[in-house]
Design a protein around this motif. Structure first.
Motif, PDB file in Angstrom:
ATOM      1  N   LEU A  49     -42.624 -13.096 -71.288  1.00 48.25           N
ATOM      2  CA  LEU A  49     -41.894 -14.106 -70.517  1.00 48.25           C
ATOM      3  C   LEU A  49     -40.825 -14.835 -71.322  1.00 48.25           C
ATOM      4  N   GLY A  50     -40.686 -14.488 -72.587  1.00 51.72           N
ATOM      5  CA  GLY A  50     -39.670 -15.144 -73.409  1.00 51.72           C
ATOM      6  C   GLY A  50     -39.963 -16.610 -73.669  1.00 51.72           C
ATOM      7  N   ILE A  51     -41.225 -16.931 -73.895  1.00 54.08           N
ATOM      8  CA  ILE A  51     -41.636 -18.322 -74.123  1.00 54.08           C
ATOM      9  C   ILE A  51     -41.911 -18.525 -75.602  1.00 54.08           C
ATOM     10  N   ASN A  52     -41.519 -19.684 -76.073  1.00 51.47           N
ATOM     11  CA  ASN A  52     -41.785 -20.035 -77.456  1.00 51.47           C
ATOM     12  C   ASN A  52     -43.220 -20.499 -77.632  1.00 51.47           C
ATOM     13  N   LEU A  53     -43.890 -19.952 -78.609  1.00 47.31           N
ATOM     14  CA  LEU A  53     -45.189 -20.433 -79.042  1.00 47.31           C
ATOM     15  C   LEU A  53     -44.900 -21.354 -80.218  1.00 47.31           C
ATOM     16  N   ALA A  54     -45.158 -22.625 -80.030  1.00 42.82           N
ATOM     17  CA  ALA A  54     -44.883 -23.560 -81.116  1.00 42.82           C
ATOM     18  C   ALA A  54     -45.738 -23.194 -82.321  1.00 42.82           C
ATOM     19  N   THR A  55     -45.117 -23.119 -83.463  1.00 43.67           N
ATOM     20  CA  THR A  55     -45.815 -22.772 -84.691  1.00 43.67           C
ATOM     21  C   THR A  55     -46.579 -23.987 -85.191  1.00 43.67           C
ATOM     22  N   SER A  56     -47.887 -23.829 -85.363  1.00 44.13           N
ATOM     23  CA  SER A  56     -48.739 -24.912 -85.857  1.00 44.13           C
ATOM     24  C   SER A  56     -48.704 -24.956 -87.373  1.00 44.13           C
ATOM     25  N   ALA A  57     -49.113 -26.093 -87.902  1.00 48.76           N
ATOM     26  CA  ALA A  57     -49.283 -26.247 -89.345  1.00 48.76           C
ATOM     27  C   ALA A  57     -50.775 -26.204 -89.648  1.00 48.76           C
TER      28      ALA A  57
ATOM     29  N   LYS B  51     -47.368 -35.635 -93.939  1.00 49.56           N
ATOM     30  CA  LYS B  51     -46.709 -35.502 -92.636  1.00 49.56           C
ATOM     31  C   LYS B  51     -47.436 -36.312 -91.566  1.00 49.56           C
ATOM     32  N   GLU B  52     -48.754 -36.313 -91.630  1.00 47.53           N
ATOM     33  CA  GLU B  52     -49.542 -37.093 -90.670  1.00 47.53           C
ATOM     34  C   GLU B  52     -49.239 -38.582 -90.837  1.00 47.53           C
ATOM     35  N   LYS B  53     -49.199 -39.043 -92.076  1.00 51.63           N
ATOM     36  CA  LYS B  53     -48.914 -40.450 -92.359  1.00 51.63           C
ATOM     37  C   LYS B  53     -47.525 -40.844 -91.853  1.00 51.63           C
ATOM     38  N   ASN B  54     -46.581 -39.916 -91.909  1.00 53.73           N
ATOM     39  CA  ASN B  54     -45.210 -40.168 -91.446  1.00 53.73           C
ATOM     40  C   ASN B  54     -45.074 -40.039 -89.931  1.00 53.73           C
ATOM     41  N   GLY B  55     -46.160 -39.733 -89.229  1.00 51.79           N
ATOM     42  CA  GLY B  55     -46.115 -39.629 -87.768  1.00 51.79           C
ATOM     43  C   GLY B  55     -45.422 -38.373 -87.267  1.00 51.79           C
ATOM     44  N   GLU B  56     -45.438 -37.300 -88.057  1.00 49.49           N
ATOM     45  CA  GLU B  56     -44.720 -36.082 -87.686  1.00 49.49           C
ATOM     46  C   GLU B  56     -45.506 -35.152 -86.776  1.00 49.49           C
ATOM     47  N   PHE B  57     -46.799 -35.454 -86.521  1.00 42.81           N
ATOM     48  CA  PHE B  57     -47.619 -34.572 -85.703  1.00 42.81           C
ATOM     49  C   PHE B  57     -47.779 -35.089 -84.274  1.00 42.81           C
ATOM     50  N   LEU B  58     -47.661 -34.189 -83.329  1.00 41.89           N
ATOM     51  CA  LEU B  58     -47.963 -34.477 -81.925  1.00 41.89           C
ATOM     52  C   LEU B  58     -49.473 -34.591 -81.771  1.00 41.89           C
ATOM     53  N   GLU B  59     -50.168 -33.717 -82.457  1.00 43.57           N
ATOM     54  CA  GLU B  59     -51.632 -33.723 -82.479  1.00 43.57           C
ATOM     55  C   GLU B  59     -52.078 -33.057 -83.765  1.00 43.57           C
ATOM     56  N   TYR B  60     -53.288 -33.413 -84.184  1.00 45.33           N
ATOM     57  CA  TYR B  60     -53.876 -32.716 -85.327  1.00 45.33           C
ATOM     58  C   TYR B  60     -55.375 -32.926 -85.299  1.00 45.33           C
ATOM     59  N   ALA B  61     -56.088 -32.057 -85.985  1.00 44.33           N
ATOM     60  CA  ALA B  61     -57.542 -32.148 -86.057  1.00 44.33           C
ATOM     61  C   ALA B  61     -58.027 -31.353 -87.254  1.00 44.33           C
ATOM     62  N   THR B  62     -59.268 -31.605 -87.603  1.00 46.06           N
ATOM     63  CA  THR B  62     -59.935 -30.798 -88.610  1.00 46.06           C
ATOM     64  C   THR B  62     -60.805 -29.800 -87.864  1.00 46.06           C
ATOM     65  N   VAL B  63     -60.576 -28.518 -88.116  1.00 52.78           N
ATOM     66  CA  VAL B  63     -61.307 -27.452 -87.440  1.00 52.78           C
ATOM     67  C   VAL B  63     -61.808 -26.484 -88.503  1.00 52.78           C
ATOM     68  N   HIS B  64     -63.097 -26.222 -88.497  1.00 49.92           N
ATOM     69  CA  HIS B  64     -63.707 -25.294 -89.460  1.00 49.92           C
ATOM     70  C   HIS B  64     -63.365 -25.669 -90.906  1.00 49.92           C
ATOM     71  N   GLY B  65     -63.269 -26.985 -91.173  1.00 50.77           N
ATOM     72  CA  GLY B  65     -63.027 -27.447 -92.529  1.00 50.77           C
ATOM     73  C   GLY B  65     -61.575 -27.450 -92.967  1.00 50.77           C
TER      74      GLY B  65
ATOM     75  N   ILE C 106     -45.627 -22.941 -75.310  1.00 54.16           N
ATOM     76  CA  ILE C 106     -47.072 -22.774 -75.318  1.00 54.16           C
ATOM     77  C   ILE C 106     -47.601 -23.316 -76.633  1.00 54.16           C
ATOM     78  N   LEU C 107     -48.595 -24.209 -76.540  1.00 58.53           N
ATOM     79  CA  LEU C 107     -49.311 -24.671 -77.720  1.00 58.53           C
ATOM     80  C   LEU C 107     -50.673 -24.008 -77.704  1.00 58.53           C
ATOM     81  N   GLU C 108     -50.974 -23.274 -78.723  1.00 63.30           N
ATOM     82  CA  GLU C 108     -52.290 -22.659 -78.874  1.00 63.30           C
ATOM     83  C   GLU C 108     -53.033 -23.506 -79.895  1.00 63.30           C
ATOM     84  N   ILE C 109     -53.847 -24.456 -79.378  1.00 66.98           N
ATOM     85  CA  ILE C 109     -54.460 -25.453 -80.247  1.00 66.98           C
ATOM     86  C   ILE C 109     -55.925 -25.675 -79.871  1.00 66.98           C
ATOM     87  N   ASP C 110     -56.631 -26.390 -80.732  1.00 63.33           N
ATOM     88  CA  ASP C 110     -58.042 -26.680 -80.474  1.00 63.33           C
ATOM     89  C   ASP C 110     -58.182 -27.686 -79.328  1.00 63.33           C
ATOM     90  N   VAL C 111     -59.403 -27.808 -78.834  1.00 59.56           N
ATOM     91  CA  VAL C 111     -59.658 -28.636 -77.656  1.00 59.56           C
ATOM     92  C   VAL C 111     -59.369 -30.115 -77.900  1.00 59.56           C
TER      93      VAL C 111
END
Length: 188
Positions: free
Chosen positions: A31-39, A65-79, A100-105
C-alpha cells in the motif's frame, strides 16, 4: 502518498511471535505506507540495518532522547528500551502520509492518548502453543529470552480489550488481507 489531508495513524501491537513484523512489512509495501522506524537499545539481529529496521541506540542515548521529550511513546520490553521518535510520525502525518507504528501494547495506549484518531490493531496467534512454536522457530533468542517473551505475552494479551480490532494471525495471506482492508477503508 499525499492526499492533501492529514494522514492516518495505525498502531499494530501484540505479543512477540504473533507475526506483526511480517504482516506490517508486506502491507506497507503493497500500500505504499511508511512504517515508522522505532528506536531500541537491544542489539541488532542478523540482517537488521540501523536506520531501516530500528535506530539502534545505547541506553544512554535513548535516555537522553527521552529526557529531551523526543519520544511519542516508549517502554521497556524484554529488558530493552523501545520507543517511537515524534519526528518519525508527525512530519509524515502532516504531509498526508499514512503511518503504521508497530509497537508494544503499552506504547499503543500512550499513542492513543496523544492521537485519539489513531486506529489500534491487535495481533495474536490462535493459541499459546502456536506462539511458542513461532518464537522457537525464529532461532534468534536464547531459551531464557524465549521464556521471558512467553511470560510477557500473557501480560500483553490483557491489553487486547483496548484495541479497536483483533487479527488472529492464522496465515500470512489472511492477516495481510485483514490489515489491508482496515487501511483501505480508512482511506475512503
Amino acid at each position: 502518498m499525499s492526499r492533501g489531508e492529514k494522514g492516518h495513524l495505525y498502531v499494530v501491537s501484540g505479543p512477540s511471535g504473533a507475526g506483526k513484523s511480517t504482516i506490517c512489512r508486506l502491507v506497507r509495501k503493497a500500500l505504499g505506507i511508511n512504517l515508522a522506524t522505532s528506536a531500541t537499545t537491544r542489539a541488532p539481529r542478523e540482517g537488521e540495518v540501523n536506520g531501516r529496521d530500528y535506530y539502534f541506540l545505547t541506553k544512554e542515548e535513548f535516555l537522553a532522547k527521552e529526557k529531551n521529550g523526543e519520544f511519542l511513546e516508549y517502554a521497556t520490553v524484554h529488558g530493552n528500551y523501545y520507543g517511537t521518535l515524534k519526528s518519525e510520525v508527525e512530519a509524515r502525518l502532516l504531509h498526508g502520509e499514512d503511518v503504521i507504528l508497530e509497537i508494544d501494547v503499552q506504547g499503543g495506549l500512550q499513542v492513543k492518548e496523544q492521537y485519539p484518531d489513531a486506529y489500534l490493531v491487535f495481533f495474536k496467534t490462535a493459541t499459546k502453543e502456536e506462539l511458542e512454536k513461532r518464537l522457537r522457530g525464529r532461532k534468534t533468542d536464547s531459551e531464557e529470552t524465549i521464556q521471558l517473551r512467553l511470560r510477557n505475552s500473557l501480560k500483553e494479551l490483557e491489553y487486547e480489550k483496548y484495541y479497536a480490532v483483533t487479527i488472529i494471525n492464522n496465515t500470512v495471506e489472511e492477516s495481510c488481507a485483514a490489515l489491508r482492508k482496515i487501511i483501505e477503508e480508512g482511506r475512503q
